[in-house]
Design an enzyme around this catalytic site. Sequence first.
Site, short mmCIF file in Angstrom:
data_model
loop_
_atom_site.label_atom_id
_atom_site.label_comp_id
_atom_site.label_asym_id
_atom_site.label_seq_id
_atom_site.Cartn_x
_atom_site.Cartn_y
_atom_site.Cartn_z
N ARG A 177 0.58 -25.65 4.23
CA ARG A 177 1.28 -26.76 4.91
C ARG A 177 1.66 -27.89 3.94
O ARG A 177 1.64 -29.06 4.30
CB ARG A 177 0.44 -27.32 6.06
CG ARG A 177 0.07 -26.29 7.13
CD ARG A 177 1.29 -25.70 7.83
NE ARG A 177 0.90 -24.58 8.68
CZ ARG A 177 0.91 -23.31 8.31
NH1 ARG A 177 1.29 -22.97 7.09
NH2 ARG A 177 0.54 -22.36 9.14
N SER A 227 0.99 -27.80 16.75
CA SER A 227 -0.39 -27.84 16.26
C SER A 227 -0.63 -29.17 15.52
O SER A 227 0.05 -29.48 14.56
CB SER A 227 -0.61 -26.66 15.32
OG SER A 227 -1.94 -26.61 14.91
N GLU A 297 -1.90 -32.10 10.54
CA GLU A 297 -0.77 -31.26 10.13
C GLU A 297 0.54 -32.00 10.40
O GLU A 297 1.54 -31.76 9.76
CB GLU A 297 -0.80 -29.93 10.90
CG GLU A 297 0.26 -28.95 10.46
CD GLU A 297 0.05 -27.56 11.01
OE1 GLU A 297 1.02 -26.98 11.52
OE2 GLU A 297 -1.08 -27.04 10.94
#
Length: 304
Positions: A177, A227, A297
């Site tokens: 990420r 998410s 995230e």
Amino acid sequence: MERAEHIYQKLVAICGEENVLRDEPMKHHTLVRIGGKADFLVWPETYEQVVDVLRLKEEYELPFTLLGNGSNVIIRDGGLRGIVMQLKHLNRIWREGNNIIAQSGADIKAVSRFALEQHLTGLEFACGIPGSVGGAIMMNAGAYGGEVKDVLDHVKVATLTGELKTLTNEELELGYRTSLISRTHDIVLEVVFALQPGDYGQIKAKMDDLTFQRESKQPLEYPSVGSVFKRPPGYFAGKLIQDSGLQGKGFGGAEVSTKHAGFIINKNNATAADYIATIEMVRKTVKEKFGVELELEVKILGEE
């Protein structure tokens, strides 16, 4: 002429009146349907216009934010100063050999579907990722065992000062990420994915299976950022949150999903303050119960 009006007129001269908005509520441009006003929201139609807007930003020393399709971001209630750019008009997708080339503003799900139509395999994992191609590169987006890093060949970018350059997969430093451009904030313009010929039926079956898994487990009936937290080493964020008894809890209109604890939903006109307070409650509780720090995230942008 006041400075803001002068800047507006310059932006209109570059992008056209229909592609420049002033004092625009950003809740209309994020998937979580949250966000205060942007001073200027611009939608360039060409790479030249992107570069011209960047040069204008430099000339007037304006704050600048690049937004993908607003899927992985929370914009605070005070909004965003300066220029906010979205590349939704730069959305072409085409094939050259076994490569698929996509402009930054294309939907990554659309690129995955295009690969299927072309009988090319490698992008099945992206069939349910809600984001633009540019955002997917910046975050090294991934799902169900695949990630952008596996299939990316190279990208064309513009630096924040308007210089154009090409970066290879290796130069992008793609990690979990993260990427080089998540730190340099270069603007992805065009992406080349290197794929392999495959069987249409097998590719479609895999995409159908991933779509079913996603729809059965994720709370897609409410707006959310997707998410919220990265996967902590050795754990699953959703399981930690679930085991902390936080599902159905939150602040204001924001709530930890009862369907998937890794998601925080905008259940009833939540503000950014509601959403961020819910995130902090989750992080604090998980830290107290399990000693695990949950890392975000999503990106949080703007002023309170």
